[in-house]
Design a protein around this motif. Sequence first.
Motif, short mmCIF file in Angstrom:
data_model
loop_
_atom_site.label_atom_id
_atom_site.label_comp_id
_atom_site.label_asym_id
_atom_site.label_seq_id
_atom_site.Cartn_x
_atom_site.Cartn_y
_atom_site.Cartn_z
N GLY A 17 4.39 9.57 8.73
CA GLY A 17 3.08 8.97 8.50
C GLY A 17 2.45 8.57 9.82
O GLY A 17 3.11 8.56 10.86
N PRO A 18 1.16 8.19 9.75
CA PRO A 18 0.48 7.75 10.98
C PRO A 18 1.03 6.41 11.47
O PRO A 18 1.86 5.80 10.79
CB PRO A 18 -0.99 7.62 10.55
N SER A 19 0.54 5.98 12.58
CA SER A 19 1.07 4.76 13.21
C SER A 19 0.71 3.51 12.40
O SER A 19 -0.40 3.38 11.85
CB SER A 19 0.48 4.65 14.62
N GLY A 20 1.66 2.58 12.30
CA GLY A 20 1.40 1.25 11.72
C GLY A 20 1.38 1.20 10.20
O GLY A 20 0.95 0.20 9.63
N VAL A 21 1.85 2.23 9.49
CA VAL A 21 1.76 2.21 8.03
C VAL A 21 3.04 1.69 7.37
O VAL A 21 3.13 1.60 6.15
CB VAL A 21 1.40 3.61 7.47
N GLY A 22 4.06 1.38 8.17
CA GLY A 22 5.24 0.73 7.60
C GLY A 22 6.53 1.52 7.61
O GLY A 22 7.50 1.12 6.96
N LYS A 23 6.60 2.60 8.37
CA LYS A 23 7.84 3.42 8.39
C LYS A 23 9.00 2.61 8.98
O LYS A 23 10.06 2.48 8.36
CB LYS A 23 7.62 4.71 9.21
N SER A 24 8.77 2.06 10.18
CA SER A 24 9.85 1.28 10.81
C SER A 24 10.14 0.02 10.00
O SER A 24 11.29 -0.42 9.93
CB SER A 24 9.45 0.88 12.23
N HIS A 25 9.07 -0.53 9.42
CA HIS A 25 9.22 -1.72 8.59
C HIS A 25 10.19 -1.43 7.43
O HIS A 25 11.12 -2.20 7.17
CB HIS A 25 7.82 -2.10 8.09
N VAL A 26 10.01 -0.29 6.77
CA VAL A 26 10.89 0.10 5.66
C VAL A 26 12.31 0.35 6.19
O VAL A 26 13.30 -0.05 5.57
CB VAL A 26 10.33 1.36 4.94
N GLY A 42 -3.19 0.98 10.85
CA GLY A 42 -2.44 0.27 9.81
C GLY A 42 -2.31 -1.21 10.12
O GLY A 42 -3.29 -1.86 10.49
N CYS A 43 -1.10 -1.73 9.98
CA CYS A 43 -0.86 -3.15 10.26
C CYS A 43 -0.23 -3.34 11.64
O CYS A 43 0.36 -4.40 11.92
CB CYS A 43 0.03 -3.75 9.19
N LYS A 44 -0.34 -2.33 12.44
CA LYS A 44 0.33 -2.37 13.75
C LYS A 44 -0.09 -3.57 14.60
O LYS A 44 0.73 -4.21 15.25
CB LYS A 44 0.01 -1.06 14.49
N GLY A 102 0.77 -1.24 0.00
CA GLY A 102 0.00 0.00 0.00
C GLY A 102 0.80 1.29 0.00
O GLY A 102 0.23 2.36 0.22
N GLN A 103 2.13 1.22 -0.26
CA GLN A 103 2.94 2.45 -0.28
C GLN A 103 3.76 2.53 -1.56
O GLN A 103 4.97 2.78 -1.51
CB GLN A 103 3.88 2.49 0.95
N PRO A 104 3.15 2.34 -2.74
CA PRO A 104 3.98 2.32 -3.97
C PRO A 104 4.68 3.64 -4.24
O PRO A 104 5.83 3.65 -4.68
CB PRO A 104 2.96 1.98 -5.07
N1 ATP Z 1 2.95 -1.11 4.57
C1 ATP Z 1 3.22 -2.23 5.24
N2 ATP Z 1 3.54 -3.32 4.53
C2 ATP Z 1 3.82 -4.45 5.18
N3 ATP Z 1 3.79 -4.59 6.50
C3 ATP Z 1 3.49 -3.52 7.22
C4 ATP Z 1 3.19 -2.30 6.62
N4 ATP Z 1 2.91 -1.44 7.59
C5 ATP Z 1 3.05 -2.08 8.71
N5 ATP Z 1 3.40 -3.33 8.52
C6 ATP Z 1 3.58 -4.37 9.56
O1 ATP Z 1 3.14 -3.80 10.75
C7 ATP Z 1 4.18 -3.76 11.69
C8 ATP Z 1 4.19 -2.38 12.32
O2 ATP Z 1 4.53 -1.44 11.36
P1 ATP Z 1 5.62 -0.32 11.58
O3 ATP Z 1 6.34 -0.57 12.84
O4 ATP Z 1 6.42 -0.21 10.39
O5 ATP Z 1 4.72 0.93 11.74
P2 ATP Z 1 5.17 2.42 11.83
O6 ATP Z 1 4.69 3.09 10.61
O7 ATP Z 1 6.59 2.49 12.09
O8 ATP Z 1 4.36 2.94 13.02
P3 ATP Z 1 4.88 3.67 14.34
O9 ATP Z 1 5.12 5.05 13.98
O10 ATP Z 1 3.75 3.53 15.31
O11 ATP Z 1 6.09 2.93 14.77
C9 ATP Z 1 5.43 -4.02 10.95
O12 ATP Z 1 6.28 -4.83 11.71
C10 ATP Z 1 5.01 -4.76 9.75
O13 ATP Z 1 5.06 -6.13 9.95
#
Ligand code: ATP
Length: 423
Positions: free
Chosen positions: A194-203, A412-414, A163-165
């Motif tokens: 971005g908001p919480s759980g959208v994948g910033k830390s994941h990236v 998000g996927c948090k 979801g983040q192309p």
């Molecule tokens: N866009 C995504 N694609 C795949 N997995 C995702 C995505 N976003 C979140 N996840 C999954 O959800 C988990 C939590 O996401 P992540 O820690 O990246 O959120 P965040 O954007 O960093 O939020 P926060 O700011 O609260 O830390 C990740 O470990 C990952 O497994």
Amino acid sequence: MDRGQPSLEPAAAAPQASSRCVIAPVRAVLRLRRRVCVLRQRRLPPPSTGPDAGIGAPRLGCSSGAPCANLEQPQFFTFDGPAELSSRTARKRRRRSRVVLYPETSRKYRPRVEHRSRAQRCLLLLVAIVGFQVLNAIENLDDNAQRYDLDGLEKALQRNVFGQPAAVARIVALMRDYLATHVHSRPLLLALHGPSGVGKSHVGRLLARHFRAVLEDSALVLQYHTRHHCPELHAPQDCREELARRVAEVVARAEAEEKTPLLVLDEVELMPPTLLDELHGFLQPQRSHHFHNAIYVLLSGAGGAEITRFVLQNASRALSLCPDGAREGQAAATQAEEDLRASLRALLAREHPLWQAATIVPFLLLDKRDVVSCFRDEMAGEGFFPEQARAERLATQLSYYRVAHREFAVTGCKQVVAKVNLL
Ligand SMILES: Nc1ncnc2c1ncn2[C@@H]1O[C@H](COP(=O)(O)OP(=O)(O)OP(=O)(O)O)[C@@H](O)[C@H]1O
């Protein structure tokens, strides 16, 4: 009569003899001329059948009493027979054809090889050297980028981030641009918001893993978590010194290895201002040059509320968030995202000047389809069969913003990991 005759004879013989002296050469001349005319007539081509070729038609050459005026014939008498004459004509023709090959106006000798000056040779050599160096530089650019396997990085991000192309494409493009060369006047500063759980830390984690692999030295990748490395109880000044020391170590080591290090700083929104000042200091031109050859990735939830509002407001424009929409829709989405980046930068720059220097990459809200993908991915990772129906059932347990028949996950996927752990 006979007697008288002799007396008369000498008187008559004298004029006769004198006239014979004159007539004989004239006759000889006429005879010769006639003979020449006959010879020429023999060599003349047969009369043409054209209208001008009648019996009375004037003919160049001999006419009765007129001198021969055939321009193709010699103007003087020769003793050559027809055979010689025809060969001479042939020779003449040959000569004429030579005239065509070598007209009077052209040179009849081979042009001399022009002598090139030394300056000209030096100039050519210089051009060749410059061309070679340009080609070499282009090749080196490719070499430097190849070392970081950015194609592999792009594939890994596209496969693992849902979801983040737009964000993924932007991150890879910026890195490709930066890593095209090894020498830089300033570092690459990426700010993923971005908001919480959208994948910033994941990236951030995926980037760190990739760079550890390609740099073949894990010490060239720094992962800094504010809550972990600088907890609230720590004095901000100590955190600042600690951060400065760690960053200096990494960039110095990278300089020695002639590589570009990666520094991922998570939860930047929790950093005390003094840490932001320190980060800002790394970008300053007066800093030692090895601070300039580095990629800083700042992950922050700051601006998350603005991004959420933006997504919900634009949800009715279905194509603004749909990567496979029509071209006009994509253009409108690109423009909308540019506006979002500009407003985020203005908002963040009010907090700290560091953001002014950063390249902002917004992470948008994930919709339900992306959350289902997160569930399937997590289930597969935990050893469960990634059944679509089961993942959809799990996805319904999360909360969503519902706008224009679309559902965007609030967190998000948090919570995906926690839900799968309960299975
Ligand atoms: N866009 C995504 N694609 C795949 N997995 C995702 C995505 N976003 C979140 N996840 C999954 O959800 C988990 C939590 O996401 P992540 O820690 O990246 O959120 P965040 O954007 O960093 O939020 P926060 O700011 O609260 O830390 C990740 O470990 C990952 O497994």
